[in-house]
Design a protein around this motif. Structure first.
Motif, PDB file in Angstrom:
ATOM      1  N   LEU A  77      40.594  17.307  10.955  1.00 20.04           N
ATOM      2  CA  LEU A  77      39.687  17.978  11.881  1.00 20.04           C
ATOM      3  C   LEU A  77      38.952  19.085  11.128  1.00 20.04           C
ATOM      4  O   LEU A  77      39.566  19.868  10.418  1.00 20.04           O
ATOM      5  N   ARG A  78      37.630  19.104  11.253  1.00 21.32           N
ATOM      6  CA  ARG A  78      36.847  20.127  10.562  1.00 21.32           C
ATOM      7  C   ARG A  78      35.752  20.652  11.476  1.00 21.32           C
ATOM      8  O   ARG A  78      35.298  19.964  12.384  1.00 21.32           O
ATOM      9  N   ILE A  79      35.362  21.918  11.197  1.00 15.84           N
ATOM     10  CA  ILE A  79      34.256  22.540  11.921  1.00 15.84           C
ATOM     11  C   ILE A  79      33.134  22.733  10.920  1.00 15.84           C
ATOM     12  O   ILE A  79      33.357  23.235   9.814  1.00 15.84           O
ATOM     13  N   GLY A  80      31.937  22.328  11.311  1.00 12.83           N
ATOM     14  CA  GLY A  80      30.775  22.495  10.452  1.00 12.83           C
ATOM     15  C   GLY A  80      29.832  23.524  11.044  1.00 12.83           C
ATOM     16  O   GLY A  80      29.524  23.502  12.234  1.00 12.83           O
ATOM     17  N   LYS A  81      29.406  24.451  10.199  1.00 12.09           N
ATOM     18  CA  LYS A  81      28.421  25.457  10.605  1.00 12.09           C
ATOM     19  C   LYS A  81      27.074  24.970  10.086  1.00 12.09           C
ATOM     20  O   LYS A  81      26.865  24.865   8.881  1.00 12.09           O
ATOM     21  N   VAL A  82      26.176  24.636  11.004  1.00  6.98           N
ATOM     22  CA  VAL A  82      24.871  24.082  10.644  1.00  6.98           C
ATOM     23  C   VAL A  82      23.873  25.239  10.608  1.00  6.98           C
ATOM     24  O   VAL A  82      23.692  25.945  11.604  1.00  6.98           O
ATOM     25  N   THR A  83      23.264  25.442   9.453  1.00  5.98           N
ATOM     26  CA  THR A  83      22.331  26.559   9.270  1.00  5.98           C
ATOM     27  C   THR A  83      21.038  26.053   8.647  1.00  5.98           C
ATOM     28  O   THR A  83      21.015  24.975   8.053  1.00  5.98           O
ATOM     29  N   PRO A  84      19.978  26.838   8.748  1.00  7.56           N
ATOM     30  CA  PRO A  84      18.749  26.455   8.048  1.00  7.56           C
ATOM     31  C   PRO A  84      19.026  26.408   6.547  1.00  7.56           C
ATOM     32  O   PRO A  84      19.713  27.268   6.010  1.00  7.56           O
ATOM     33  N   SER A  85      18.525  25.388   5.881  1.00  4.98           N
ATOM     34  CA  SER A  85      18.755  25.256   4.443  1.00  4.98           C
ATOM     35  C   SER A  85      17.847  26.206   3.675  1.00  4.98           C
ATOM     36  O   SER A  85      16.648  26.268   3.927  1.00  4.98           O
ATOM     37  N   PRO A  86      18.410  26.945   2.718  1.00  3.99           N
ATOM     38  CA  PRO A  86      17.569  27.835   1.908  1.00  3.99           C
ATOM     39  C   PRO A  86      16.766  27.058   0.865  1.00  3.99           C
ATOM     40  O   PRO A  86      15.926  27.618   0.187  1.00  3.99           O
ATOM     41  N   PHE A  87      17.021  25.753   0.760  1.00  2.00           N
ATOM     42  CA  PHE A  87      16.410  24.959  -0.303  1.00  2.00           C
ATOM     43  C   PHE A  87      15.212  24.129   0.128  1.00  2.00           C
ATOM     44  O   PHE A  87      14.516  23.582  -0.688  1.00  2.00           O
ATOM     45  N   GLY A  88      14.988  23.995   1.431  1.00  2.00           N
ATOM     46  CA  GLY A  88      13.911  23.122   1.882  1.00  2.00           C
ATOM     47  C   GLY A  88      12.991  23.817   2.855  1.00  2.00           C
ATOM     48  O   GLY A  88      12.869  25.034   2.874  1.00  2.00           O
TER      49      GLY A  88
ATOM     50  N   VAL B  58      27.964  23.689   6.298  1.00  2.00           N
ATOM     51  CA  VAL B  58      29.122  24.093   5.507  1.00  2.00           C
ATOM     52  C   VAL B  58      30.350  23.834   6.373  1.00  2.00           C
ATOM     53  O   VAL B  58      30.343  24.106   7.573  1.00  2.00           O
ATOM     54  N   PHE B  59      31.372  23.258   5.757  1.00  2.00           N
ATOM     55  CA  PHE B  59      32.545  22.838   6.518  1.00  2.00           C
ATOM     56  C   PHE B  59      33.743  23.739   6.273  1.00  2.00           C
ATOM     57  O   PHE B  59      33.892  24.341   5.209  1.00  2.00           O
ATOM     58  N   PHE B  60      34.584  23.800   7.298  1.00  2.00           N
ATOM     59  CA  PHE B  60      35.834  24.552   7.262  1.00  2.00           C
ATOM     60  C   PHE B  60      36.924  23.654   7.834  1.00  2.00           C
ATOM     61  O   PHE B  60      36.655  22.867   8.741  1.00  2.00           O
ATOM     62  N   HIS B  61      38.172  23.789   7.347  1.00  2.00           N
ATOM     63  CA  HIS B  61      39.281  23.239   8.120  1.00  2.00           C
ATOM     64  C   HIS B  61      39.173  23.933   9.479  1.00  2.00           C
ATOM     65  O   HIS B  61      38.788  25.111   9.535  1.00  2.00           O
ATOM     66  N   ALA B  62      39.499  23.262  10.541  1.00  2.00           N
ATOM     67  CA  ALA B  62      39.311  23.847  11.871  1.00  2.00           C
ATOM     68  C   ALA B  62      39.981  25.217  11.976  1.00  2.00           C
ATOM     69  O   ALA B  62      39.367  26.186  12.429  1.00  2.00           O
ATOM     70  N   LYS B  63      41.214  25.337  11.529  1.00  2.00           N
ATOM     71  CA  LYS B  63      41.928  26.613  11.641  1.00  2.00           C
ATOM     72  C   LYS B  63      41.320  27.661  10.701  1.00  2.00           C
ATOM     73  O   LYS B  63      41.253  28.845  11.049  1.00  2.00           O
ATOM     74  N   CYS B  64      40.871  27.257   9.519  1.00  2.00           N
ATOM     75  CA  CYS B  64      40.277  28.195   8.555  1.00  2.00           C
ATOM     76  C   CYS B  64      38.990  28.824   9.093  1.00  2.00           C
ATOM     77  O   CYS B  64      38.670  29.970   8.771  1.00  2.00           O
ATOM     78  N   TYR B  65      38.244  28.080   9.912  1.00  2.00           N
ATOM     79  CA  TYR B  65      36.995  28.625  10.453  1.00  2.00           C
ATOM     80  C   TYR B  65      37.267  29.938  11.192  1.00  2.00           C
ATOM     81  O   TYR B  65      36.555  30.926  11.023  1.00  2.00           O
ATOM     82  N   PHE B  66      38.312  29.955  12.004  1.00  2.00           N
ATOM     83  CA  PHE B  66      38.589  31.134  12.827  1.00  2.00           C
ATOM     84  C   PHE B  66      39.044  32.317  11.981  1.00  2.00           C
ATOM     85  O   PHE B  66      38.747  33.466  12.299  1.00  2.00           O
TER      86      PHE B  66
END
Length: 160
Positions: free
Chosen positions: A48-59, A67-75
């Motif tokens: 299980l993972r949580i992804g934080k979707v952000t505007p890309s600084p490259f495009g 960017v992904f986190f283990h679900a527990k690591c996100y918190f």
């Protein structure tokens, strides 16, 4: 628009004009290639993972990166976030929440509740700690002697 500063209004959510415009997804990892942004370990396939979707600084402004986190690591990471950073504070903030297995939805609800309670206990958002002056640092430095006694370090400005 420039690569560093999106056009006016783009980086903010309509909910709160001071909140950064991030969205979050929750899913089971499809491969074992992504690394957790918090603990730096690989996120194994089907974890299980949580992804934080952000505007890309490259495009362009429409390009997104996740960017992904283990679900527990996100918190754990979110506890250090600034007050203006958008955070997961309810299951509805996670795109894909309803697609998860029942036990994972239950675990996430528990982690979200703990996070919201603990984030509320800290004073404001994360802030940059002020630097201590040299003499304050010396007062705070305690060392352990080989006998287990605690002592403060000697001043280094002794004349010989």
């Amino acid at each position: 628009g420039s690569l560093l500063w999106p056009s006016a209004g783009a980086p903010f959510s309509p909910k709160d004009p001071h909140m950064a415009d991030n969205t979050f997804i929750v899913q089971y990892s499809t491969t074992a290639r992504a690394g957790c942004k918090e603990c730096k370990e690989k996120i194994e396939k089907d974890d299980l993972r949580i992804g934080k979707v952000t505007p890309s600084p490259f495009g362009s402004e429409e390009d997104k990166m996740t960017v992904f986190f283990h679900a527990k690591c996100y918190f754990k990471a979110a506890l250090r976030s600034r007050a203006t950073t958008k955070r997961v504070e309810e299951p509805g903030d996670l795109e894909g929440f309803s697609d998860l297995r029942s036990e994972d939805r239950k675990a996430l609800r528990h982690w979200i509740d703990d996070f919201v309670e603990n984030y509320g206990k800290k004073k404001g958002g994360a802030s940059t700690p002020r630097k201590k002056k040299k003499d304050e640092e010396k007062k705070d430095q305690l060392t352990l002697t080989h006998h287990g006694a605690i002592r403060k370090p000697r001043s280094r400005s002794r004349s010989r």
